[in-house]
Design a protein around this motif. Sequence first.
Motif, PDB file in Angstrom:
ATOM      1  N   LEU A  26      -3.974  40.717  -6.749  1.00  0.00           N
ATOM      2  CA  LEU A  26      -3.771  42.145  -6.481  1.00  0.00           C
ATOM      3  C   LEU A  26      -3.706  42.878  -7.819  1.00  0.00           C
ATOM      4  O   LEU A  26      -3.064  42.395  -8.754  1.00  0.00           O
ATOM      5  CB  LEU A  26      -2.476  42.369  -5.712  1.00  0.00           C
ATOM      6  CG  LEU A  26      -2.346  41.666  -4.360  1.00  0.00           C
ATOM      7  CD1 LEU A  26      -0.935  41.856  -3.806  1.00  0.00           C
ATOM      8  CD2 LEU A  26      -3.396  42.183  -3.406  1.00  0.00           C
ATOM      9  N   SER A 156       3.993  39.908   1.828  1.00  0.00           N
ATOM     10  CA  SER A 156       2.963  40.749   2.442  1.00  0.00           C
ATOM     11  C   SER A 156       2.763  41.994   1.568  1.00  0.00           C
ATOM     12  O   SER A 156       3.552  42.276   0.664  1.00  0.00           O
ATOM     13  CB  SER A 156       3.383  41.153   3.849  1.00  0.00           C
ATOM     14  OG  SER A 156       4.597  41.869   3.802  1.00  0.00           O
ATOM     15  N   ILE A 157       1.718  42.710   1.872  1.00  0.00           N
ATOM     16  CA  ILE A 157       1.464  43.976   1.190  1.00  0.00           C
ATOM     17  C   ILE A 157       2.414  45.010   1.783  1.00  0.00           C
ATOM     18  O   ILE A 157       2.562  45.081   3.015  1.00  0.00           O
ATOM     19  CB  ILE A 157      -0.012  44.378   1.348  1.00  0.00           C
ATOM     20  CG1 ILE A 157      -0.878  43.374   0.581  1.00  0.00           C
ATOM     21  CG2 ILE A 157      -0.256  45.802   0.874  1.00  0.00           C
ATOM     22  CD1 ILE A 157      -2.353  43.538   0.747  1.00  0.00           C
ATOM     23  N   SER A 159       4.082  48.170   3.483  1.00  0.00           N
ATOM     24  CA  SER A 159       3.516  49.034   4.524  1.00  0.00           C
ATOM     25  C   SER A 159       3.271  50.457   4.033  1.00  0.00           C
ATOM     26  O   SER A 159       2.474  51.184   4.616  1.00  0.00           O
ATOM     27  CB  SER A 159       4.428  49.061   5.749  1.00  0.00           C
ATOM     28  OG  SER A 159       5.702  49.563   5.406  1.00  0.00           O
ATOM     29  N   LYS A 171      -2.939  50.588  -0.079  1.00  0.00           N
ATOM     30  CA  LYS A 171      -3.710  49.770   0.877  1.00  0.00           C
ATOM     31  C   LYS A 171      -5.195  49.722   0.502  1.00  0.00           C
ATOM     32  O   LYS A 171      -5.886  48.764   0.824  1.00  0.00           O
ATOM     33  CB  LYS A 171      -3.555  50.314   2.297  1.00  0.00           C
ATOM     34  CG  LYS A 171      -2.149  50.204   2.829  1.00  0.00           C
ATOM     35  CD  LYS A 171      -1.950  48.929   3.574  1.00  0.00           C
ATOM     36  CE  LYS A 171      -0.531  48.907   4.102  1.00  0.00           C
ATOM     37  NZ  LYS A 171      -0.284  47.915   5.044  1.00  0.00           N
ATOM     38  N   THR A 172      -5.687  50.734  -0.179  1.00  0.00           N
ATOM     39  CA  THR A 172      -7.086  50.745  -0.623  1.00  0.00           C
ATOM     40  C   THR A 172      -7.306  49.702  -1.713  1.00  0.00           C
ATOM     41  O   THR A 172      -8.296  48.985  -1.711  1.00  0.00           O
ATOM     42  CB  THR A 172      -7.475  52.134  -1.172  1.00  0.00           C
ATOM     43  OG1 THR A 172      -7.245  53.099  -0.134  1.00  0.00           O
ATOM     44  CG2 THR A 172      -8.922  52.187  -1.606  1.00  0.00           C
ATOM     45  N   TRP A 174      -4.976  47.198  -2.630  1.00  0.00           N
ATOM     46  CA  TRP A 174      -4.355  45.901  -2.368  1.00  0.00           C
ATOM     47  C   TRP A 174      -4.821  45.369  -1.029  1.00  0.00           C
ATOM     48  O   TRP A 174      -4.411  45.857   0.022  1.00  0.00           O
ATOM     49  CB  TRP A 174      -2.832  46.011  -2.370  1.00  0.00           C
ATOM     50  CG  TRP A 174      -2.211  46.095  -3.729  1.00  0.00           C
ATOM     51  CD1 TRP A 174      -2.824  46.400  -4.914  1.00  0.00           C
ATOM     52  CD2 TRP A 174      -0.850  45.875  -4.037  1.00  0.00           C
ATOM     53  NE1 TRP A 174      -1.924  46.389  -5.937  1.00  0.00           N
ATOM     54  CE2 TRP A 174      -0.688  46.072  -5.425  1.00  0.00           C
ATOM     55  CE3 TRP A 174       0.273  45.552  -3.286  1.00  0.00           C
ATOM     56  CZ2 TRP A 174       0.528  45.936  -6.079  1.00  0.00           C
ATOM     57  CZ3 TRP A 174       1.498  45.422  -3.933  1.00  0.00           C
ATOM     58  CH2 TRP A 174       1.613  45.602  -5.310  1.00  0.00           C
ATOM     59  N   LYS A 175      -5.633  44.349  -1.082  1.00  0.00           N
ATOM     60  CA  LYS A 175      -6.078  43.667   0.128  1.00  0.00           C
ATOM     61  C   LYS A 175      -5.947  42.179  -0.107  1.00  0.00           C
ATOM     62  O   LYS A 175      -6.342  41.686  -1.146  1.00  0.00           O
ATOM     63  CB  LYS A 175      -7.531  44.016   0.434  1.00  0.00           C
ATOM     64  CG  LYS A 175      -7.724  45.487   0.753  1.00  0.00           C
ATOM     65  CD  LYS A 175      -9.165  45.800   1.029  1.00  0.00           C
ATOM     66  CE  LYS A 175      -9.371  47.258   1.014  1.00  0.00           C
ATOM     67  NZ  LYS A 175      -9.722  48.024   1.993  1.00  0.00           N
ATOM     68  N   LYS A 176      -5.374  41.472   0.841  1.00  0.00           N
ATOM     69  CA  LYS A 176      -5.206  40.013   0.680  1.00  0.00           C
ATOM     70  C   LYS A 176      -6.426  39.298   1.176  1.00  0.00           C
ATOM     71  O   LYS A 176      -7.130  39.728   2.020  1.00  0.00           O
ATOM     72  CB  LYS A 176      -3.964  39.534   1.416  1.00  0.00           C
ATOM     73  CG  LYS A 176      -2.718  39.817   0.606  1.00  0.00           C
ATOM     74  CD  LYS A 176      -1.708  38.735   0.801  1.00  0.00           C
ATOM     75  CE  LYS A 176      -0.583  38.954  -0.200  1.00  0.00           C
ATOM     76  NZ  LYS A 176       0.327  37.914  -0.266  1.00  0.00           N
TER      77      LYS A 176
END
Length: 176
Positions: A26, A156-157, A159, A171-172, A174-176
């Motif tokens: 990330l 987790s990322i 919320s 969220k844009t 950081w993606k797992k």
Amino acid sequence: MKRINSNPHIAHYILKRNKNFPNSKLPVLIYEAALMLPSSKNKSALAIQKILARNGWSNSWTNGIYDFHHYHSITHEAMAVSMGDAILILGGPKGKRIKISRGDLLIIPAGVGHCCIKHSPDFQCVGAYPQGKNYDINLGRRKEQERAMDHINQLSIPSKDPLLGKEGFLKTFWKK
């Protein structure tokens, strides 16, 4: 919202493992000039705490940044500069040097080493964690690695973006 720049320039850096500093897939995010703050040191810190808390980032502190390389394995971290400026090294020794200034917001994924190597006399920042999580301090020692990686892999990322909540950029990027 009057203190928030909803369209800041965003610098982002992905830092690969650096010896015993795991770093992260990330990216570290820096929202440059994201906050328009009052001139008082205390009022600017309080304004930052309120913004972060409104977006679910709490367990906050107000201070400087440690002058030794360290990382957190049980939570991600957001730091906003309330006064002054600083030069940090991200990713552990010989990592990426960055400058952060008043109004900047830095989002550090769990596992990413960070260390303040120089700061202005008035430097102050506010740090907070998603869902008010506690933090640990790891120093990049071999014996920490296995446990730290177990913790990091379970995270987790968040919320919400610490600055803009559900509408934020986190969220844009950081993606797992």
